[in-house]
Design a protein around this motif. Sequence first.
Motif, short mmCIF file in Angstrom:
data_model
loop_
_atom_site.label_atom_id
_atom_site.label_comp_id
_atom_site.label_asym_id
_atom_site.label_seq_id
_atom_site.Cartn_x
_atom_site.Cartn_y
_atom_site.Cartn_z
N TRP A 6 0.85 -1.20 0.00
CA TRP A 6 0.00 0.00 0.00
C TRP A 6 0.88 1.24 0.00
CZ3 TRP A 6 -5.00 1.55 -0.31
CH2 TRP A 6 -5.29 2.86 0.12
N ALA A 20 -10.42 0.69 1.91
CA ALA A 20 -10.34 -0.57 2.66
C ALA A 20 -10.31 -1.76 1.70
CB ALA A 20 -11.54 -0.69 3.61
N THR A 21 -11.15 -1.71 0.67
CA THR A 21 -11.17 -2.80 -0.31
C THR A 21 -9.85 -2.89 -1.07
OG1 THR A 21 -13.55 -2.54 -0.55
CG2 THR A 21 -12.41 -3.68 -2.33
N ARG A 23 -6.92 -1.94 -0.01
CA ARG A 23 -5.90 -2.50 0.89
C ARG A 23 -6.00 -4.02 0.93
NH1 ARG A 23 -3.11 0.81 4.58
NH2 ARG A 23 -3.94 2.92 4.70
N GLU A 24 -7.24 -4.53 0.99
CA GLU A 24 -7.44 -5.99 1.00
C GLU A 24 -6.93 -6.61 -0.29
OE1 GLU A 24 -11.61 -5.81 3.59
OE2 GLU A 24 -11.64 -6.43 1.49
N GLU A 27 -3.24 -6.83 -0.19
CA GLU A 27 -2.79 -7.87 0.75
C GLU A 27 -2.93 -9.26 0.14
OE1 GLU A 27 -4.87 -7.31 4.51
OE2 GLU A 27 -3.96 -5.32 4.66
N LEU A 28 -4.05 -9.49 -0.53
CA LEU A 28 -4.27 -10.80 -1.16
C LEU A 28 -3.24 -11.05 -2.26
CD1 LEU A 28 -8.17 -10.79 -1.37
CD2 LEU A 28 -6.76 -12.24 0.09
N HIS A 50 -12.56 -12.00 -4.52
CA HIS A 50 -12.51 -10.68 -3.89
C HIS A 50 -12.68 -9.59 -4.94
CE1 HIS A 50 -10.63 -7.07 -2.11
NE2 HIS A 50 -11.10 -7.54 -0.98
N HIS A 54 -15.37 -6.63 -5.22
CA HIS A 54 -14.80 -5.27 -5.26
C HIS A 54 -15.41 -4.49 -6.43
CE1 HIS A 54 -10.59 -3.30 -6.50
NE2 HIS A 54 -11.55 -2.40 -6.47
#
Length: 133
Positions: A6, A20-21, A23-24, A27-28, A50, A54
């Motif tokens: 990020w 937030a989405t 960032r996820e 991470e994935l 995801h 999204h």
Amino acid sequence: MSRYDWNDERHALGVATMDATHREFLELARAIESGPPAEFATRFEGLVEHTRAHFAAEEALMRETACPSLREHEADHARVLGDLGRFLQSVAKGRPAMARAYIASGLSEWFDLHVATMDAQLAAHLNARQHAG
Ligand SMILES: [Fe+2]
Ligand SMILES: [Fe+2]
């Protein structure tokens, strides 16, 4: 350091749900890059799931708020979901090489550009509406 770290300057849009989405998502993607080969198929499938959610969430927001860039933005989402779906089929057949190559560069380049252009437009549209009361 990963291309999927990020970065506030590159990624922060100032809309909490979108940030937030995103960032996820990062991470994935990072977990796929650094994860063991045995986990690749499962993690890649998780990223695709995801990403479907999204994109659907952004498209719902655009419809609810009559965002003028909806069609262009949806078309870019559809193109990427098409690519991801084809890679996922190859992964399921035991051929992960294309999906791995995509994670290694293409997906990251696409994400950064998409956030800087289409998602940034959506965020500006949402923020302008909010400030308009
Ligand atoms: Fe997004
Ligand atoms: Fe988007």
